[in-house]
Design an enzyme around this catalytic site. Structure first.
Site, PDB file in Angstrom:
ATOM      1  N   GLU B 180     123.357 -18.282   0.309  1.00 52.07           N
ATOM      2  CA  GLU B 180     124.317 -17.175   0.311  1.00 52.07           C
ATOM      3  C   GLU B 180     125.760 -17.685   0.256  1.00 52.07           C
ATOM      4  O   GLU B 180     126.622 -17.077  -0.378  1.00 52.07           O
ATOM      5  CB  GLU B 180     124.117 -16.316   1.565  1.00 52.07           C
ATOM      6  CG  GLU B 180     122.820 -15.515   1.580  1.00 52.07           C
ATOM      7  CD  GLU B 180     122.842 -14.352   0.597  1.00 52.07           C
ATOM      8  OE1 GLU B 180     122.469 -14.585  -0.568  1.00 52.07           O
ATOM      9  OE2 GLU B 180     123.221 -13.242   0.994  1.00 52.07           O
ATOM     10  N   THR B 234     132.917  -7.458  -8.197  1.00 55.43           N
ATOM     11  CA  THR B 234     132.864  -8.073  -6.864  1.00 55.43           C
ATOM     12  C   THR B 234     134.253  -8.446  -6.345  1.00 55.43           C
ATOM     13  O   THR B 234     134.592  -8.159  -5.197  1.00 55.43           O
ATOM     14  CB  THR B 234     131.980  -9.335  -6.900  1.00 55.43           C
ATOM     15  OG1 THR B 234     130.748  -8.985  -7.524  1.00 55.43           O
ATOM     16  CG2 THR B 234     131.699  -9.855  -5.505  1.00 55.43           C
TER      17      THR B 234
END
Lengths: 366, 366
Positions: B180, B234
């Protein structure tokens, strides 16, 4: 002020809990309107000649629970005696006596108990009966232990009980809020747990929504409350708060608030203490304004407390432990630290979580 | 990349839960170190020739749970097949196949599943065996449903299962976090629920502390996930976040986060939905960047959803309901609103809470 004569009070009713009226199977949420509701139907008649009520001390803020979370502390609080008094003008309230402090007004409009009692009478639409109220302060003023809320809670409950318990918890909190608004701002994080007991989360004000958070009944939760001989400058304590908060601190405190709520519901003392100690926004600004507080927290944790922070806006420090013996030990270390680090004398008390809230403790039937 | 041959996988092991290793009587808190732990004792041997794992989609943020709360969604996620491959250099990993998308690298160092698998091998100290990994994407990329976390979780679990389940949940989350961190930042609010199932509160990162919040097993919690045909930018979504937050908004969101946690633990769907809808900090900034989102939320609530917000950083909208029928109805209204208000085509899915997390779904013994 009206002429006063004290009725002998006789405890004929066992201690009763207001929160027992909450259905345990339903989520413990109370929703009510922002404005003071008024019951416009038939005016209730008094069912007692006099009543005596008690409301506990409360610890607001609880670290990351700043301004929305509080809990009640057993065995420490204020008493109110209330009686029907024909010498008081119908629909009005007189304060006949105040003991335990010399610094409170007997003018009901300038007194926490008076304001809350009058607000409760207003909700009940009392017009035909005059009342006399006597207040016994068990809590010191300005200590961070919800002194004003305890007086207001005891008064609201006394009026409600005297007239046959017609009101719901939400109405009593609203009546208490009338008082808190005058004294310390429209915050329910002391008055709600003072009335409801246990932990209460203030979810919203408009409409007022309160969540009762039950700490598991089979577990002990013990507070060490250490009050130094110091007046926390309220204006300074409020002015110390930052107007803006950085995103990382916001996320941190939010997550700790969530962890605090989960720890309460799961009865996880270690988690609760850790959350209590974790505030990165308010405590770091306020602790330096209370001489010795930083050292007191350190001493509490080193002596085995699960967590420690400032109670309300201070100056009382609150720590959490799981036994009375440990509480006594932790309290001694905290008192020492107040003296050593802050040059302040302090008094320690070891108290349990109050799960009941404001309650009737005596009554004389008509 | 190493040469690949796919082993036929046979489901000989029933679906198993990683979270069952958590003692239900202890508070569900996991504490572990920030750095990747390495088991320096004996290198484990593979107990299977191959395994197949599944990891669910996740909804992070959940309104006021921004950056610290997430939950897993059943019946939607990624699969990983992993096998011992003598043609792969010992201690290394090859990605042999990726299906379900054309946009992912087969270089294990640039692939979520690859990074997590390698991190897990590192923790297990695997030096003597080479592995081949095949990834089946069930989740669209960049949808706000934890696509990268699902791949990483499935991969970490596959490696752990292949070598006899030596690692604890915390180690798997740390391995997933390695992945992540490369893709979307060092945030555990997708990877932790993808591995652990249910709701997970990220209490801290250093050390990593995770709280599993159990939604009552006897109650249904159903999500409506509506994904529009839109790429949420994003960088723009992150840039939209305020750097500083006013005290009143902070207190509000903190109290809603506490209410959200309490509602999850108490199984209070109305309270949960209300909290989900209550974010005053992140959602108001991000929703206008997703065409139609404001109208979609309105439509969801009007159709009977208990609450609605953006899933992760979007563009998926998530609503909460208590029955599948209601979910279908709410989903239709949300799809209509995306079209009407945002001129976007959208797909609705109705899914239950996943209480299990990443799991073994097939294995071939040695």
């Amino acid at each position: 002020m009206a002429i006063c004569f004290l009725s002998p009070l006789k405890a004929i009713t066992p201690t009763t809990s207001l929160t027992t009226s909450l259905n345990p199977k339903k989520p413990n949420i109370l929703r009510c309107n922002f404005s003071l509701p008024i019951i416009t139907t038939t005016e209730p008649e008094p069912v007692f000649t006099s009543v005596r009520s008690f409301a506990p001390a409360t610890v607001a803020n609880l670290g990351p629970g700043f301004d929305f979370l509080g809990c009640a502390v057993d065995g420490l609080g204020d008493f109110v005696s209330l009686r029907v008094d024909p010498s008081v003008h119908p629909g009005e309230l007189s304060i006949s006596d105040i003991s335990g402090t010399k610094n409170l007004s007997k003018n009901p409009l300038n007194n926490c108990a008076g304001i809350a009692a009058i607000a409760t009478m207003k909700i009940l639409n009392i017009r035909s009966v005059g009342l006399s109220l006597s207040l016994e302060k068990g809590l010191p003023l300005g200590s961070g232990l919800g002194s004003s809320a305890a007086s207001a809670a005891a008064a609201a409950v006394a009026v409600n009980e005297l007239f046959g318990r017609k009101l719901e918890v939400k109405d009593l909190v609203l009546a208490g809020l009338e008082s808190e608004a005058k004294v310390s701002g429209y915050h329910a994080d002391n008055i709600a747990p003072a009335i409801m007991g246990g932990f209460v989360l203030i979810r919203s004000y408009d409409p007022l929504e309160l969540m009762s958070l039950q700490f598991p009944v089979e577990k002990d939760l013990i507070f060490v409350l250490v009050s130094p001989d110091f007046e926390a400058p309220t204006k300074k304590m409020r002015a110390a708060l930052p107007a803006e908060i950085g995103m990382s601190h916001h996320v941190w405190n939010c997550s700790q608030a969530g962890a605090l709520v989960a720890s309460v519901l799961q009865g996880d003392l270690v988690g609760l203490g850790k959350a209590l100690s974790s505030d990165r926004i308010v405590e770091p600004k306020r602790a330096p304004l209370i001489p010795g507080m930083v050292g007191v927290k350190k001493a509490a944790l080193e002596a085995g407390a699960f967590g420690c922070t400032i109670s309300g806006a201070g100056p009382t420090a609150v720590a959490v432990v799981d036994s009375e013996d440990r509480g006594v030990e932790v309290g001694e270390r905290m008192v020492e630290a107040f003296w050593k680090e802050g040059n302040l004398k302090a008094v320690a008390m070891v108290k349990r979580l109050d799960r009941v809230g404001a309650r009737l403790v005596g009554s004389v039937p008509r």
